[in-house]
Scaffold this active site. Structure first.
Site, PDB file in Angstrom:
ATOM      1  N   TYR A  56       0.852  -1.189   0.000  1.00 14.40           N
ATOM      2  CA  TYR A  56       0.000   0.000   0.000  1.00 14.40           C
ATOM      3  C   TYR A  56       0.890   1.242   0.000  1.00 14.40           C
ATOM      4  CZ  TYR A  56      -3.947  -2.967   1.494  1.00 14.40           C
ATOM      5  OH  TYR A  56      -4.933  -3.936   1.582  1.00 14.40           O
ATOM      6  N   LEU A 206     -18.622  -1.758   2.542  1.00 20.61           N
ATOM      7  CA  LEU A 206     -19.383  -0.706   1.859  1.00 20.61           C
ATOM      8  C   LEU A 206     -19.115  -0.732   0.356  1.00 20.61           C
ATOM      9  CD1 LEU A 206     -18.957   2.237   4.391  1.00 20.61           C
ATOM     10  CD2 LEU A 206     -20.876   0.652   4.151  1.00 20.61           C
ATOM     11  N   GLY A 209     -17.212   2.111  -0.976  1.00 15.80           N
ATOM     12  CA  GLY A 209     -17.967   3.356  -0.937  1.00 15.80           C
ATOM     13  C   GLY A 209     -19.227   3.341  -1.778  1.00 15.80           C
ATOM     14  N   SER A 212     -22.202   3.156   0.432  1.00 13.47           N
ATOM     15  CA  SER A 212     -22.044   3.969   1.650  1.00 13.47           C
ATOM     16  C   SER A 212     -23.143   5.006   1.806  1.00 13.47           C
ATOM     17  CB  SER A 212     -20.693   4.686   1.633  1.00 13.47           C
ATOM     18  OG  SER A 212     -20.672   5.656   0.584  1.00 13.47           O
TER      19      SER A 212
END
Length: 332
Positions: A56, A206, A209, A212
Site C-alpha cells: 500500500y 461498503l 464506498g 455507503s
C-alpha cells in the site's frame, strides 16, 4: 466496544476493524494529518484491529501506521499485514511472490517499517499460482516459531486452499470481501471457515464506498481504482447499483441511521465470527462507522434488507478481468 475472536486460534479483537489502504493508495489523494488523526481516533474509540499491506503506497502505509502508534498504543492493537504483491516503480502490479524465502524477506522489511518486534496477523495478499500453498504456509510457520509473527491469515482464497493451508498450520482468519452486494463467500467458503474454525475479517463492507450512501453518479470516472478499474462503478452498472442504494436508504431512514451504518451492521449480523473492516479515511467517516456497532438489526430488519438487495442483485463484477484472474476465492 465489544470484542470478537478471530477463529479458534486467533486473537480477540474489537468488533470493528480499520483498514488503512485508502490512506496511502488506490482511492485518490489522502490528507496525511487527517489520516493520522483518524487512526488515533479509532484507537481512542476502542478499535484494536488495524489492517495494512506492505504494498500500500510501497511502504507508505506501514510508515504511516508506525507514526500513528509512536505516541503509544502498540500494546492495545493487533496489526494485520498483507504481503507478496509485487509492484514496479510506476506502481503497476507485476505478480505475487510467496516463496518461503520471499515471505521472510517481506516480513523483515515490514517489521522494520512498522517499528515492531512482531506482526500480529501476517497473510499473503493473494494465492501465488507458482508456489504451492503448503510451501507458503511452511515459511509462515517458521516465522511464527521464531516469534516474528503471532498468527497466520489468508486473503481471497477458496475452500480447497483453506483446507490445504490449515492442514499445515492453523489459519486464524480469512480476509475476504463481504457486503450486501458481494455475497460470494456464502457459496461454500464461509461454511468451510466455520467447519475449520477460521474467522472472517470482511473488507469492502461498503463495496469501496458504492453502498455507503455517499457515492453519486456525478463521481463516475474519478481517477482512482474505482472509476478506472471497477466494473460496478461504471456506466449502466453504476446506475443499477445506485438504485439498490436508494432502497437501502429508505430502510435506513426508517431505522434512523445512515446507509453506511445499516450496511456495516448487516455484515456484523451475519455471525460473531465475522469482523467488518471499514476503510474510513477521515474522522467524520470513522464516527459514522463506529455508530454501526450499536445498531442491532432484528430478524424482520434483516429480512427486509435481503428482499431489497438479494444476493445476486449487484450489477458488474467486483474486480476487472485482470484482477479477478488472481482471485482463488472466485474459483470455488
Amino acid at each position: 466496544m465489544q470484542t470478537r475472536k478471530l477463529g479458534r486460534t486467533g486473537p480477540q479483537v474489537a468488533q470493528l476493524g480499520l483498514g488503512l489502504m485508502g490512506m496511502s493508495d488506490l482511492y485518490g489523494p489522502a490528507d496525511r494529518g487527517e489520516s493520522l488523526a483518524t487512526i488515533r481516533a479509532a484507537l481512542d474509540a476502542g478499535v484494536t484491529l488495524l489492517d495494512t499491506g506492505d504494498f500500500y503506497g510501497m511502504g507508505h502505509n506501514e510508515l504511516l501506521l508506525r507514526e500513528a502508534l509512536a505516541a503509544g498504543g502498540r500494546d492495545r492493537v493487533q496489526i494485520s499485514v498483507k504481503y507478496g504483491a509485487m509492484r514496479d516503480p510506476a506502481g503497476n502490479w507485476v505478480g505475487m511472490d510467496t516463496r518461503p524465502a520471499a515471505t521472510k524477506n517481506f516480513a523483515a522489511y515490514s517489521l522494520k517499517r512498522l517499528g515492531v518486534e512482531h506482526i500480529d496477523i501476517y497473510r499473503p495478499a493473494r494465492l501465488d499460482p507458482n508456489v504451492p500453498i503448503e510451501e507458503t504456509m511452511a515459511g509462515l510457520a517458521e516465522l511464527v516459531k521464531a516469534g516474528y509473527v503471532k498468527h497466520i491469515g489468508l486473503s481471497e482464497v477458496g475452500s480447497e486452499t483453506l483446507r490445504r493451508a490449515h492442514a499445515v498450520h492453523p489459519v486464524a482468519d480469512l480476509q475476504i470481501e463481504y457486503s450486501l452486494i458481494s455475497r460470494g463467500i456464502e457459496n461454500g467458503i464461509l461454511q468451510t471457515c466455520r467447519e475449520l474454525g477460521i474467522g472472517i475479517t470482511a473488507y469492502g463492507v461498503l463495496s469501496r464506498g458504492l453502498i455507503s450512501g455517499h457515492w453519486s453518479k456525478q463521481r463516475e470516472g474519478e481517477q482512482d481504482f474505482r472509476g478506472l478499474a471497477s466494473p460496478r462503478f461504471q456506466g449502466a452498472n453504476l446506475d443499477r447499483n445506485l438504485a439498490l442504494v436508494e432502497k437501502l436508504r429508505a430502510i435506513a431512514g426508517e431505522l434512523g441511521v445512515s446507509v453506511a451504518q445499516v450496511a456495516i451492521a448487516w455484515v456484523a449480523a451475519q455471525g460473531d465470527d465475522i469482523v467488518p473492516l471499514v476503510g474510513a479515511r477521515t474522522r467524520v467517516r470513522l464516527r459514522e462507522a463506529l455508530a454501526s456497532t450499536t445498531l442491532k438489526l432484528s430478524a424482520p430488519d434483516l429480512a427486509r434488507l435481503e428482499q431489497a438487495v438479494p444476493a445476486d442483485a449487484a450489477a458488474g463484477d467486483r474486480y476487472g478481468a485482470h484482477s479477478a484472474s488472481s482471485l482463488d476465492s472466485e474459483k470455488g
